[in-house]
Enzyme design. Structure first.
Site, PDB file in Angstrom:
ATOM      1  N   SER A 129      31.630  -9.955 131.275  1.00 17.75           N
ATOM      2  CA  SER A 129      31.560 -11.409 131.335  1.00 17.75           C
ATOM      3  C   SER A 129      32.966 -11.994 131.375  1.00 17.75           C
ATOM      4  O   SER A 129      33.870 -11.516 130.687  1.00 17.75           O
ATOM      5  CB  SER A 129      30.842 -11.956 130.102  1.00 17.75           C
ATOM      6  OG  SER A 129      29.532 -11.486 130.002  1.00 17.75           O
ATOM      7  N   HIS A 154      20.749 -14.032 135.977  1.00 19.13           N
ATOM      8  CA  HIS A 154      20.409 -13.172 137.103  1.00 19.13           C
ATOM      9  C   HIS A 154      19.091 -13.575 137.764  1.00 19.13           C
ATOM     10  O   HIS A 154      18.826 -14.743 137.996  1.00 19.13           O
ATOM     11  CB  HIS A 154      20.393 -11.709 136.662  1.00 19.13           C
ATOM     12  CG  HIS A 154      21.701 -11.211 136.138  1.00 19.13           C
ATOM     13  ND1 HIS A 154      22.911 -11.618 136.631  1.00 19.13           N
ATOM     14  CD2 HIS A 154      21.983 -10.337 135.142  1.00 19.13           C
ATOM     15  CE1 HIS A 154      23.880 -11.007 135.983  1.00 19.13           C
ATOM     16  NE2 HIS A 154      23.356 -10.235 135.076  1.00 19.13           N
TER      17      HIS A 154
END
Length: 279
Positions: free
Chosen positions: A55, A154
């Site tokens: 991330s 996602h």
């Protein structure tokens, strides 16, 4: 060379060519497939892989050992995390309804969670109980009433309706309206002791090969797609693999710098030399 990235369609699409020895002079890859919570943790360990997908929110904890590569990651527009609930249409505009509730998130150091914290400070303004779950478990947990709401990422953008859930907030839309910048989600990092220019070139070549030969990666992508339909996998790739994947560019770096600067001002991440993010 050891590398760790998710089994999600965008990552397998990007690295298919390199993994399968199709990039001239690039070293063979020893791949570990793992969700973002695992890779964020591995990047803080001395025994972590040579390259990882993590991330952007986790960068401040790893920059001593790893450098940000200017390609291979996930940024974009219209692709941010969603806050989902069981509630009906009325709850979608009522961020204050999350006060005192239990919220499932995929990782405490995920960009999704950092965006959620920045959004909640502006919109909710009260304490919530946060629980960490693998992202594929979050929607069933909301549906089954084990949590009040969840932060999803996602392909959940395309599938949450199938769980009977409702979108309370699109954090990507909030970020874009608030900053005018793309949404920085996942970064590719590599150990500083490695030849970063070559790693960048090989990663970019793998992206370009994927675009030029999309059919070649299909079986590899679907073999890791966690029961996604081919259509959802295609949508996932089209959304998350874009111009920023090939080159962060000025607006890409601007998005990352803005995210981490805002977060450090609120004490959510350690303060770093933001200029050091650039090669």
């Amino acid at each position: 060379m050891k590398i760790a990235f998710s089994p999600c369609p965008n990552d397998t699409f990007i690295f298919h060519a390199w993994v399968h020895g199709l990039i001239p002079d690039a070293p063979a890859l020893d791949v570990t497939y793992a969700d973002i919570d695992m890779t964020n943790t591995w990047a803080t360990q001395s025994s972590g892989p040579d390259m990882l997908k993590i991330s952007y929110a986790a960068l401040p904890w790893v920059l001593n050992e790893y450098a940000l590569l200017p390609c291979g990651g996930a940024l974009g527009r219209g692709c941010g995390p969603l806050v989902l609930t069981q509630g009906g249409t009325a709850s979608r505009a009522d961020a204050a309804s999350l006060a005192g509730k239990t919220i499932a998130v995929p990782s405490e150091r995920s960009t999704a969670y950092l965006l959620f914290r920045l959004w909640a400070a502006q919109q909710v303004r009260k304490e919530m109980t946060i629980v960490i779950m693998p992202f594929h478990e979050i929607m069933p947990a909301i549906r089954d009433g084990r949590v009040d709401a969840g932060l999803v990422i996602h392909e959940a953008r395309f599938t949450y309706h199938g769980y009977g859930l409702h979108m309370l907030a699109d954090l990507g839309q909030w970020w874009e309206e608030d900053t005018g910048l793309p949404i920085p989600l996942g970064a590719i990092i590599a150990r500083r002791s490695l030849p970063l220019d070559k790693l960048t070139a090989w990663t970019r070549a793998s992206v370009q090969y994927a675009w030029a030969h999309p059919e070649e990666s299909r079986s590899y992508v679907m073999s890791h797609a966690q029961e996604l339909s081919p259509e959802v996998a295609r949508q996932h790739i089209e959304l998350y693999v874009n111009d920023y994947t090939a080159n962060l560019g000025e607006s890409g770096y601007g998005a990352v710098i803005s995210l981490l600067d805002r977060a450090s001002e609120q004490g959510l991440v350690p303060r770093i030399d933001l200029a050091a993010l650039r090669p």
